[in-house]
Design a protein around this motif. Sequence first.
Motif, PDB file in Angstrom:
ATOM      1  N   LEU A  93      -5.634  10.952   2.689  1.00  0.00           N
ATOM      2  CA  LEU A  93      -4.728  10.341   3.662  1.00  0.00           C
ATOM      3  C   LEU A  93      -4.244   8.981   3.176  1.00  0.00           C
ATOM      4  N   PHE A  94      -5.130   8.205   2.548  1.00  0.00           N
ATOM      5  CA  PHE A  94      -4.715   6.877   2.091  1.00  0.00           C
ATOM      6  C   PHE A  94      -3.710   6.952   0.958  1.00  0.00           C
ATOM      7  N   ILE A  95      -3.799   7.966   0.139  1.00  0.00           N
ATOM      8  CA  ILE A  95      -2.780   8.146  -0.908  1.00  0.00           C
ATOM      9  C   ILE A  95      -1.413   8.346  -0.262  1.00  0.00           C
ATOM     10  N   ALA A  96      -1.368   9.172   0.787  1.00  0.00           N
ATOM     11  CA  ALA A  96      -0.102   9.428   1.486  1.00  0.00           C
ATOM     12  C   ALA A  96       0.380   8.182   2.225  1.00  0.00           C
ATOM     13  N   TRP A  97      -0.546   7.510   2.945  1.00  0.00           N
ATOM     14  CA  TRP A  97      -0.154   6.320   3.713  1.00  0.00           C
ATOM     15  C   TRP A  97       0.350   5.203   2.803  1.00  0.00           C
ATOM     16  N   THR A  98      -0.285   5.072   1.636  1.00  0.00           N
ATOM     17  CA  THR A  98       0.138   4.024   0.701  1.00  0.00           C
ATOM     18  C   THR A  98       1.577   4.252   0.257  1.00  0.00           C
ATOM     19  N   GLU A  99       1.915   5.502  -0.033  1.00  0.00           N
ATOM     20  CA  GLU A  99       3.274   5.815  -0.468  1.00  0.00           C
ATOM     21  C   GLU A  99       4.296   5.510   0.631  1.00  0.00           C
ATOM     22  N   ILE A 100       3.925   5.749   1.880  1.00  0.00           N
ATOM     23  CA  ILE A 100       4.879   5.606   2.992  1.00  0.00           C
ATOM     24  C   ILE A 100       5.006   4.157   3.459  1.00  0.00           C
ATOM     25  N   TYR A 101       3.856   3.467   3.608  1.00  0.00           N
ATOM     26  CA  TYR A 101       3.860   2.161   4.279  1.00  0.00           C
ATOM     27  C   TYR A 101       3.559   0.987   3.358  1.00  0.00           C
ATOM     28  N   ASP A 102       3.461   1.223   2.058  1.00  0.00           N
ATOM     29  CA  ASP A 102       3.031   0.171   1.138  1.00  0.00           C
ATOM     30  C   ASP A 102       3.926  -1.060   1.199  1.00  0.00           C
ATOM     31  N   ASP A 103       5.245  -0.880   1.112  1.00  0.00           N
ATOM     32  CA  ASP A 103       6.160  -2.024   1.061  1.00  0.00           C
ATOM     33  C   ASP A 103       6.069  -2.868   2.322  1.00  0.00           C
ATOM     34  N   LEU A 104       6.065  -2.226   3.490  1.00  0.00           N
ATOM     35  CA  LEU A 104       6.041  -2.948   4.760  1.00  0.00           C
ATOM     36  C   LEU A 104       4.746  -3.728   4.938  1.00  0.00           C
TER      37      LEU A 104
END
Length: 226
Positions: free
Chosen positions: A136-147
């Motif tokens: 899940l953290f791999i996916a979340w990092t890709e989606i929300y990393d910049d923000l």
Amino acid sequence: MAPIIVIGKWVFLGKISNIKNFIEILNKEKMLFLWHFSMSLSMFAFATTAYWFITGESEFAPLPEVIDSRTLPWVIVGGITCLAGIFVFFLYEKQFKQKRPELFEDINADDYEASWWKFIVGTALLILLCYILNTLFIAWTEIYDDLLTKLFGDSIFAGLHYFLGSLISSLPETIVAVKNYERLTSPDLNTAMASASQSNMTNLGIGFLGSVLASLLLAIGINYQL
């Protein structure tokens, strides 16, 4: 988390009398609560100090993506700080046991049988949960990393990952605490609260072993990145 789970369970089942009894025993054992609370805070203070010695950074500030490793003397002092926290815990626990021995002698151990299959299944489930969390953290990092990086710094996902991971890895202690809170006796209340304060002390032990390993790596000329 354990008291929240217990009270939520009683509310769901309509066992309001158990909540009243729980509040009464907490009022009766204020000093017991304060002892475990103060020990937890003390262990946190030692851990925070050791963290600064070992990393040179404040754990409350946004962290850079890469933290340069500290020199050998700093890492050794960090390890000694962890060891000092463990010593303080055992010193005060010894005094507390002498003052109230009944809390440690009248423990209900009916539900705790040695079982290899439970150990194996429980370990496998913890590994599975950690695997799911990592995915899940791999996916979340890709989606929300910049923000989130702009708001909280480059290490926000490392912090969140550690926090959620610690909740999952602490499930055994949480289960023990929940069962003991439900018994509504002073010795079991002590055991339940110890699942938190003892865990904090144990984490200092892990930090000490980590600092020893880091010191050995530095001593033989192997650098590392935190």
